[in-house]
Write a protein that holds these residues in place. Sequence first.
Motif, PDB file in Angstrom:
ATOM      1  N   ILE A   1       0.842  -1.188   0.000  1.00 18.73           N
ATOM      2  CA  ILE A   1       0.000   0.000   0.000  1.00 18.73           C
ATOM      3  C   ILE A   1       0.877   1.237   0.000  1.00 18.73           C
ATOM      4  O   ILE A   1       1.914   1.272   0.671  1.00 18.73           O
ATOM      5  N   GLY A   2       0.494   2.239  -0.785  1.00 22.86           N
ATOM      6  CA  GLY A   2       1.334   3.425  -0.859  1.00 22.86           C
ATOM      7  C   GLY A   2       0.559   4.634  -1.309  1.00 22.86           C
ATOM      8  O   GLY A   2      -0.565   4.856  -0.870  1.00 22.86           O
ATOM      9  N   SER A   3       1.176   5.366  -2.193  1.00 21.86           N
ATOM     10  CA  SER A   3       0.606   6.637  -2.615  1.00 21.86           C
ATOM     11  C   SER A   3       1.221   6.998  -3.954  1.00 21.86           C
ATOM     12  O   SER A   3       2.339   6.573  -4.265  1.00 21.86           O
ATOM     13  N   ASN A   4       0.484   7.766  -4.744  1.00 23.14           N
ATOM     14  CA  ASN A   4       1.042   8.274  -5.998  1.00 23.14           C
ATOM     15  C   ASN A   4       1.184   9.775  -5.843  1.00 23.14           C
ATOM     16  O   ASN A   4       0.179  10.501  -5.875  1.00 23.14           O
ATOM     17  N   GLU A   5       2.382  10.238  -5.658  1.00 21.52           N
ATOM     18  CA  GLU A   5       2.598  11.642  -5.288  1.00 21.52           C
ATOM     19  C   GLU A   5       3.993  12.081  -5.682  1.00 21.52           C
ATOM     20  O   GLU A   5       4.902  11.256  -5.802  1.00 21.52           O
ATOM     21  N   GLN A   6       4.148  13.365  -5.826  1.00 18.06           N
ATOM     22  CA  GLN A   6       5.431  13.949  -6.207  1.00 18.06           C
ATOM     23  C   GLN A   6       6.552  13.489  -5.277  1.00 18.06           C
ATOM     24  O   GLN A   6       6.344  13.371  -4.070  1.00 18.06           O
ATOM     25  N   HIS A   7       7.711  13.218  -5.851  1.00 18.87           N
ATOM     26  CA  HIS A   7       8.879  12.861  -5.057  1.00 18.87           C
ATOM     27  C   HIS A   7      10.078  13.698  -5.469  1.00 18.87           C
ATOM     28  O   HIS A   7      11.150  13.166  -5.757  1.00 18.87           O
ATOM     29  N   GLY A   8       9.842  15.000  -5.481  1.00 17.80           N
ATOM     30  CA  GLY A   8      10.945  15.882  -5.830  1.00 17.80           C
ATOM     31  C   GLY A   8      11.198  15.904  -7.318  1.00 17.80           C
ATOM     32  O   GLY A   8      10.474  15.274  -8.096  1.00 17.80           O
ATOM     33  N   PRO A   9      12.241  16.613  -7.718  1.00 22.90           N
ATOM     34  CA  PRO A   9      12.472  16.829  -9.154  1.00 22.90           C
ATOM     35  C   PRO A   9      12.818  15.553  -9.908  1.00 22.90           C
ATOM     36  O   PRO A   9      12.671  15.508 -11.127  1.00 22.90           O
ATOM     37  N   THR A  10      13.289  14.523  -9.207  1.00 21.92           N
ATOM     38  CA  THR A  10      13.749  13.327  -9.923  1.00 21.92           C
ATOM     39  C   THR A  10      13.031  12.046  -9.528  1.00 21.92           C
ATOM     40  O   THR A  10      13.123  11.036 -10.222  1.00 21.92           O
ATOM     41  N   GLY A  11      12.346  12.072  -8.399  1.00 24.01           N
ATOM     42  CA  GLY A  11      11.694  10.841  -7.944  1.00 24.01           C
ATOM     43  C   GLY A  11      10.464  10.525  -8.770  1.00 24.01           C
ATOM     44  O   GLY A  11       9.768  11.416  -9.258  1.00 24.01           O
ATOM     45  N   LEU A  12      10.173   9.237  -8.900  1.00 21.36           N
ATOM     46  CA  LEU A  12       8.988   8.817  -9.638  1.00 21.36           C
ATOM     47  C   LEU A  12       7.741   9.140  -8.821  1.00 21.36           C
ATOM     48  O   LEU A  12       7.715   8.963  -7.599  1.00 21.36           O
ATOM     49  N   LEU A  13       6.683   9.553  -9.504  1.00 22.13           N
ATOM     50  CA  LEU A  13       5.417   9.807  -8.806  1.00 22.13           C
ATOM     51  C   LEU A  13       4.908   8.543  -8.119  1.00 22.13           C
ATOM     52  O   LEU A  13       4.248   8.605  -7.084  1.00 22.13           O
ATOM     53  N   GLY A  14       5.232   7.392  -8.687  1.00 25.35           N
ATOM     54  CA  GLY A  14       4.746   6.147  -8.089  1.00 25.35           C
ATOM     55  C   GLY A  14       5.595   5.616  -6.945  1.00 25.35           C
ATOM     56  O   GLY A  14       5.289   4.556  -6.390  1.00 25.35           O
ATOM     57  N   THR A  15       6.670   6.321  -6.591  1.00 20.98           N
ATOM     58  CA  THR A  15       7.644   5.793  -5.635  1.00 20.98           C
ATOM     59  C   THR A  15       7.033   5.073  -4.437  1.00 20.98           C
ATOM     60  O   THR A  15       7.439   3.952  -4.101  1.00 20.98           O
ATOM     61  N   ASP A  16       6.058   5.710  -3.816  1.00 23.98           N
ATOM     62  CA  ASP A  16       5.558   5.176  -2.547  1.00 23.98           C
ATOM     63  C   ASP A  16       4.705   3.924  -2.672  1.00 23.98           C
ATOM     64  O   ASP A  16       4.469   3.233  -1.678  1.00 23.98           O
ATOM     65  N   TRP A  17       4.176   3.681  -3.866  1.00 23.76           N
ATOM     66  CA  TRP A  17       3.499   2.381  -4.027  1.00 23.76           C
ATOM     67  C   TRP A  17       4.399   1.379  -4.747  1.00 23.76           C
ATOM     68  O   TRP A  17       4.237   0.169  -4.590  1.00 23.76           O
ATOM     69  N   LEU A  18       5.369   1.909  -5.485  1.00 22.56           N
ATOM     70  CA  LEU A  18       6.300   0.998  -6.150  1.00 22.56           C
ATOM     71  C   LEU A  18       7.212   0.316  -5.131  1.00 22.56           C
ATOM     72  O   LEU A  18       7.498  -0.886  -5.256  1.00 22.56           O
ATOM     73  N   CYS A  19       7.670   1.040  -4.127  1.00 20.48           N
ATOM     74  CA  CYS A  19       8.600   0.436  -3.165  1.00 20.48           C
ATOM     75  C   CYS A  19       8.003  -0.793  -2.467  1.00 20.48           C
ATOM     76  O   CYS A  19       8.610  -1.861  -2.483  1.00 20.48           O
ATOM     77  N   PRO A  20       6.829  -0.694  -1.846  1.00 25.42           N
ATOM     78  CA  PRO A  20       6.290  -1.910  -1.232  1.00 25.42           C
ATOM     79  C   PRO A  20       5.946  -2.985  -2.266  1.00 25.42           C
ATOM     80  O   PRO A  20       6.036  -4.179  -1.959  1.00 25.42           O
ATOM     81  N   GLU A  21       5.601  -2.566  -3.471  1.00 21.43           N
ATOM     82  CA  GLU A  21       5.332  -3.559  -4.515  1.00 21.43           C
ATOM     83  C   GLU A  21       6.616  -4.285  -4.895  1.00 21.43           C
ATOM     84  O   GLU A  21       6.651  -5.518  -4.995  1.00 21.43           O
ATOM     85  N   ILE A  22       7.676  -3.512  -5.082  1.00 22.52           N
ATOM     86  CA  ILE A  22       8.975  -4.110  -5.449  1.00 22.52           C
ATOM     87  C   ILE A  22       9.427  -5.096  -4.370  1.00 22.52           C
ATOM     88  O   ILE A  22       9.836  -6.224  -4.662  1.00 22.52           O
ATOM     89  N   ILE A  23       9.333  -4.667  -3.127  1.00 16.49           N
ATOM     90  CA  ILE A  23       9.828  -5.508  -2.027  1.00 16.49           C
ATOM     91  C   ILE A  23       8.967  -6.753  -1.845  1.00 16.49           C
ATOM     92  O   ILE A  23       9.482  -7.867  -1.693  1.00 16.49           O
ATOM     93  N   SER A  24       7.655  -6.585  -1.883  1.00 12.80           N
ATOM     94  CA  SER A  24       6.798  -7.753  -1.643  1.00 12.80           C
ATOM     95  C   SER A  24       6.852  -8.726  -2.825  1.00 12.80           C
ATOM     96  O   SER A  24       6.819  -9.944  -2.630  1.00 12.80           O
ATOM     97  N   HIS A  25       6.972  -8.202  -4.041  1.00 14.83           N
ATOM     98  CA  HIS A  25       7.085  -9.099  -5.186  1.00 14.83           C
ATOM     99  C   HIS A  25       8.419  -9.850  -5.157  1.00 14.83           C
ATOM    100  O   HIS A  25       8.478 -11.033  -5.511  1.00 14.83           O
ATOM    101  N   ALA A  26       9.466  -9.160  -4.751  1.00 16.58           N
ATOM    102  CA  ALA A  26      10.768  -9.843  -4.633  1.00 16.58           C
ATOM    103  C   ALA A  26      10.696 -10.913  -3.544  1.00 16.58           C
ATOM    104  O   ALA A  26      11.278 -12.006  -3.687  1.00 16.58           O
ATOM    105  N   ALA A  27       9.975 -10.612  -2.470  1.00 17.96           N
ATOM    106  CA  ALA A  27       9.833 -11.605  -1.399  1.00 17.96           C
ATOM    107  C   ALA A  27       9.065 -12.818  -1.904  1.00 17.96           C
ATOM    108  O   ALA A  27       9.415 -13.968  -1.600  1.00 17.96           O
ATOM    109  N   GLU A  28       8.039 -12.561  -2.685  1.00 15.90           N
ATOM    110  CA  GLU A  28       7.235 -13.668  -3.216  1.00 15.90           C
ATOM    111  C   GLU A  28       8.066 -14.518  -4.163  1.00 15.90           C
ATOM    112  O   GLU A  28       7.855 -15.719  -4.268  1.00 15.90           O
ATOM    113  N   LYS A  29       9.007 -13.892  -4.841  1.00 24.56           N
ATOM    114  CA  LYS A  29       9.887 -14.669  -5.732  1.00 24.56           C
ATOM    115  C   LYS A  29      10.738 -15.636  -4.928  1.00 24.56           C
ATOM    116  O   LYS A  29      11.011 -16.755  -5.366  1.00 24.56           O
ATOM    117  N   GLN A  30      11.141 -15.185  -3.748  1.00 26.63           N
ATOM    118  CA  GLN A  30      11.955 -16.062  -2.884  1.00 26.63           C
ATOM    119  C   GLN A  30      11.119 -17.133  -2.207  1.00 26.63           C
ATOM    120  O   GLN A  30      11.581 -18.242  -1.978  1.00 26.63           O
TER     121      GLN A  30
END
Lengths: 251, 251, 251, 251, 251, 251
Positions: free
Chosen positions: D25-54
Amino acid sequence: MLIHLSSWPEIDAALKTTKTVVVPIGSNEQHGPTGLLGTDWLCPEIISHAAEKQDASLVVAPTFNIGMAQHHLAFAGTISLRPSTFMAAITDWVSSLSRHGFERIYFLNGHGGNVATIEATFAEIYAEWSFVEEQPPYVLKLRNWWDLPGVNSLCNRIFPTGHGMHATPSEIAVTQAAYPDRIKIADYSPQIAPVGPIRDALDYRARFPDGRIGSDPAQASPEKGQQIIDASVAALLKDVADFSNEVLPGA
Amino acid sequence: MLIHLSSWPEIDAALKTTKTVVVPIGSNEQHGPTGLLGTDWLCPEIISHAAEKQDASLVVAPTFNIGMAQHHLAFAGTISLRPSTFMAAITDWVSSLSRHGFERIYFLNGHGGNVATIEATFAEIYAEWSFVEEQPPYVLKLRNWWDLPGVNSLCNRIFPTGHGMHATPSEIAVTQAAYPDRIKIADYSPQIAPVGPIRDALDYRARFPDGRIGSDPAQASPEKGQQIIDASVAALLKDVADFSNEVLPGA
Amino acid sequence: MLIHLSSWPEIDAALKTTKTVVVPIGSNEQHGPTGLLGTDWLCPEIISHAAEKQDASLVVAPTFNIGMAQHHLAFAGTISLRPSTFMAAITDWVSSLSRHGFERIYFLNGHGGNVATIEATFAEIYAEWSFVEEQPPYVLKLRNWWDLPGVNSLCNRIFPTGHGMHATPSEIAVTQAAYPDRIKIADYSPQIAPVGPIRDALDYRARFPDGRIGSDPAQASPEKGQQIIDASVAALLKDVADFSNEVLPGA
Amino acid sequence: MLIHLSSWPEIDAALKTTKTVVVPIGSNEQHGPTGLLGTDWLCPEIISHAAEKQDASLVVAPTFNIGMAQHHLAFAGTISLRPSTFMAAITDWVSSLSRHGFERIYFLNGHGGNVATIEATFAEIYAEWSFVEEQPPYVLKLRNWWDLPGVNSLCNRIFPTGHGMHATPSEIAVTQAAYPDRIKIADYSPQIAPVGPIRDALDYRARFPDGRIGSDPAQASPEKGQQIIDASVAALLKDVADFSNEVLPGA
Amino acid sequence: MLIHLSSWPEIDAALKTTKTVVVPIGSNEQHGPTGLLGTDWLCPEIISHAAEKQDASLVVAPTFNIGMAQHHLAFAGTISLRPSTFMAAITDWVSSLSRHGFERIYFLNGHGGNVATIEATFAEIYAEWSFVEEQPPYVLKLRNWWDLPGVNSLCNRIFPTGHGMHATPSEIAVTQAAYPDRIKIADYSPQIAPVGPIRDALDYRARFPDGRIGSDPAQASPEKGQQIIDASVAALLKDVADFSNEVLPGA
Amino acid sequence: MLIHLSSWPEIDAALKTTKTVVVPIGSNEQHGPTGLLGTDWLCPEIISHAAEKQDASLVVAPTFNIGMAQHHLAFAGTISLRPSTFMAAITDWVSSLSRHGFERIYFLNGHGGNVATIEATFAEIYAEWSFVEEQPPYVLKLRNWWDLPGVNSLCNRIFPTGHGMHATPSEIAVTQAAYPDRIKIADYSPQIAPVGPIRDALDYRARFPDGRIGSDPAQASPEKGQQIIDASVAALLKDVADFSNEVLPGA
């Protein structure tokens, strides 16, 4: 002018000469062994439509036919809104009518159980303006038809005993005058129904087994109903005119 | 059996032989320069009341006369509920009718703009049961009167051109048959109204200056209206019977 | 331009040349014995992302992945919003996107069960403006991906029988093309699933034991899916361009 | 097991061996001049999907990608739910997942601004049970990914200065590891962003002109991101296992 | 200046010199075998009223005495609002106070369980402004009384062990100082209560049989309470002054 | 027994001998140039606390101090809930108190403007039970303190003229008796305030410039207040006893 039997250009034209609209509002709920389920919305509809017949400049909205009748739900045919739903719906009616330029919105009510929720709704509506220091573009008024000047005293003269509070001979008589082919007969036992507090539906049914409170509807007749209608029509036209002409502070 | 003109013992008795109730539902909104503002709730009321006259065992609720008509709000006399209010109100009607033992609740609808919200409401109601793995004690059905088997094709035969989508000659004709003293006349320009998307009220008024969409209501007549009513009544009685007799899975 | 993989200055820059945003919207719900639970949000995501690859000026929002799927709740993995929740969420998405200057908001939908609620939401949103006689600063559009011009007819050509309404070979094929390593196989019995009305979750499961309605997903293949995607992408780009270029009345 | 890429029979089978589900669960919001707008939902997605791979037995729901980001609304691309909407949506997710038999629902959160509302939602959900003296059929847990045991200290070791609170080099690095082709570059001025209170959107933009709070994202790199992901995955699998094995009082 | 013991002209006059108001906010909930049910709203009331005695220019609102305490509902006397109700009520307080010209609204909180919902409410309130690109006419601040600068460290010095998280000797002591005739005595078993997670009411009661979490209230005394009150009063006056004097960006 | 100054075991013990709880409920709103803003919640608090002093078995909840006062919002210091918020809060109070076993919940009200909303709330609460054919586990009662048997007639004897409807000498006197150091003096002009309808806040301020309606508060004195308190206490204890002993139908 009945809105639902008019076209929009006709209402547009009417708004040039009046800013007042009458909304008949009531409830669809049991009215004892012989009363019509529609009694509480039929009465204000009957009275306001009769008034419009006398004075075609009276603008009458469609009838708001379902109100707050949770305590009657143990009797078949009752339909009730929760107060919160009722409030939302009245609010949307007001927003719609105000949108067209109606500035005085007069609710002619036929159900005592509606009063608290309608008044709470007025406060909810006004609060939106009060919080932001703005004047609402309309004034709202609630009038029970039996509280129209002179009507209650007339009813008490016609029915000195057994008038009661629910399924009263007055309201039954009004519907008998309008729907003479729907008059129903029953033996009432006791002749005058008991009285007591109003709470939830099961409590109500236990206290008031046939649905009446304090009333003897056997006294009703179409003739008495017509007498009440006539008095109500005259009083309504006067009351609406006073409301329309009321000068607001600062105006 | 019209609920509002019945007493509760009469509805109680009716529930011994049927578990189905028909709710006429519509909208109070502009219908072009000549259509009645009540057209969309009058049509299902007219048809269901005529059906009840033919078959007194048909239980008909009071008419749900205000629906979702936000796009018509730029025309005087239109009254609209917000979809969220509409949903709450339909939910309370269903809760009330179900409380008395009605297990099949049939909404005879007169307004296309109501369809999405009514369907969303059914989902909202069903969801309460779906989340907790219980079967609701009722089945809900929505039927637009013009979608009753055979009705649409009849309308298209009577009005091969200029039927359109709003203020159609069909619905105007139905109200003319029922309220012949309320027939209004106007010059239509253009004779057949334009078509386009439906959005907010100002957009609507800019696209459809007199309120009609794609229709030529001048073709309506009381006779054609009666023809449509007759076909609709027969189709309604059949459709309600089928719905009442439908066997549910697991039953 | 995928919003979620962009920075805010990039979206700011994009808003200088376009005011249109595409929102892929769907549902996470059972799709029969072999379909992915994500099918209905993956399909619009797949199509809109492929379109953005062809035309980087297309602004695509994150995928709205949970919709109205109460009827599928008897099958594991389904996640549903109540319609009232769904409406609130869509409203906030619109408020957010409008806040940044998007004036045309295009929902590319992947779930038939969403349609009524999305349309009711549009009405709820528009109503706020209609009640106060103001023009909303945006236009909303709903398009099911299979209703993109030419797509439905293509699907019917590819799958002349057993297309059905839920867990269709078309949507299964689209996900197979995008996730070839997630293709699942099962024996279907019957080969073509039954059809019937959609009500609550228990009723649904009783009628449609493996979840499909009217479909034979065994016909799906990644190749057919790619064909559908290609057609959909072209149609989407054209449809969005038309929407962007549509002239509003009064403009 | 990713729910959205599974079929319902696969989830049904998984429920035989686990009652726990992870919701990124996260948020779609500005992350400064270079951060992705999806950062806050991508991070838990990236981590949980990587965990599921293991550990393929880990059940991961679709990503809840829009959260509470009202304070970021002055930056293009941000999409926010009002807290009340967010609460309703989380409630429906929980009702859905619980319906299938999930008894431990673990929210892996990627946005600090979500915490208060998620916790308030847990209380809202529990209150329904607490008022009626019943035990809810599930336990809810909120974990920010950076609060997984060991992760915060690792981030501070990697970024001893300029970590900050928003658009941190940690979260930027995680998205760089997963989306290396989306790495964006900018001159930061000042190199380390200012800090201050978080209030409404205009106040936020005035205090934090490029969107960052206290951070220097220039320190991020895909390699550092991978290091953080690896630590987070291990910690997540352990944390979820502990949660699954937690013995409840009275059990 | 205590609002509830003032007249409206007095508040009107006060608004000429200050735009800040302090709202004591707490909860009515069990506080172990000896703590007063009112502890959490009495503490901020005691402290803010004592502060007002020292500095009569401090404007203090009536005490918001019922908060979010669903987890304590298995103990008699607890009264809780659902978070959604709590949010609506705080919103109306803010609207009311803002209506009169208060621009800095400072909530002095006495209940940890309130924090998430109060913060979510601030976001809900701010969101209304953030969505429409307007600056709210007020700034909101939440401060737990024990988080006033210096207070927590003082409490830990006075109670180096057995302070805990609920029914702490600190808060018990504060109420003992103010209500010395209401001091209650009990044997605590164990002397220091257990700790654990907070979930629903039945779970809570099973984990914490007498209601305390981690605390040994036997250490409380009126003298220690007075010491804490004195420190809190000084810190509050300073904290409110800082808040009043804070310069907003753009001002 | 004042709940907020009791521990939970004390309330637990009290519930063994009584199932009735008194909730003082009022409003924080302007009361003319000299009345305390807290008047309407202080009066029921003063009376119920005095009653509890006489009969320690009377269980008194914390005071519900903010009610429905939208019409007073143009006067500084007024705090109002919208009716819908007020309804939600009362509902949660009832749920909480019922949860502990209180079966008779008696609201001692101090504000006429609360009546409609409290009654609507009772209906909202009962409706939940009425719709599902269940008996609620509690009975709710609303009593304005001035409507306690004998109190109104006493007030009229003490203040035969200039009693009025808002900022009455009765309520001012009650607070003077309890807070003699907070008595305020002003010249009233006119001596007896005007009367008129109650609508929104701006309309109210225009009609009633100093806030009073129909009253002359100069007649109040602490002695008269004590006389009213004494009469009210006796009447309250009798009224609560009657309510506690009322036999329900079917019991």
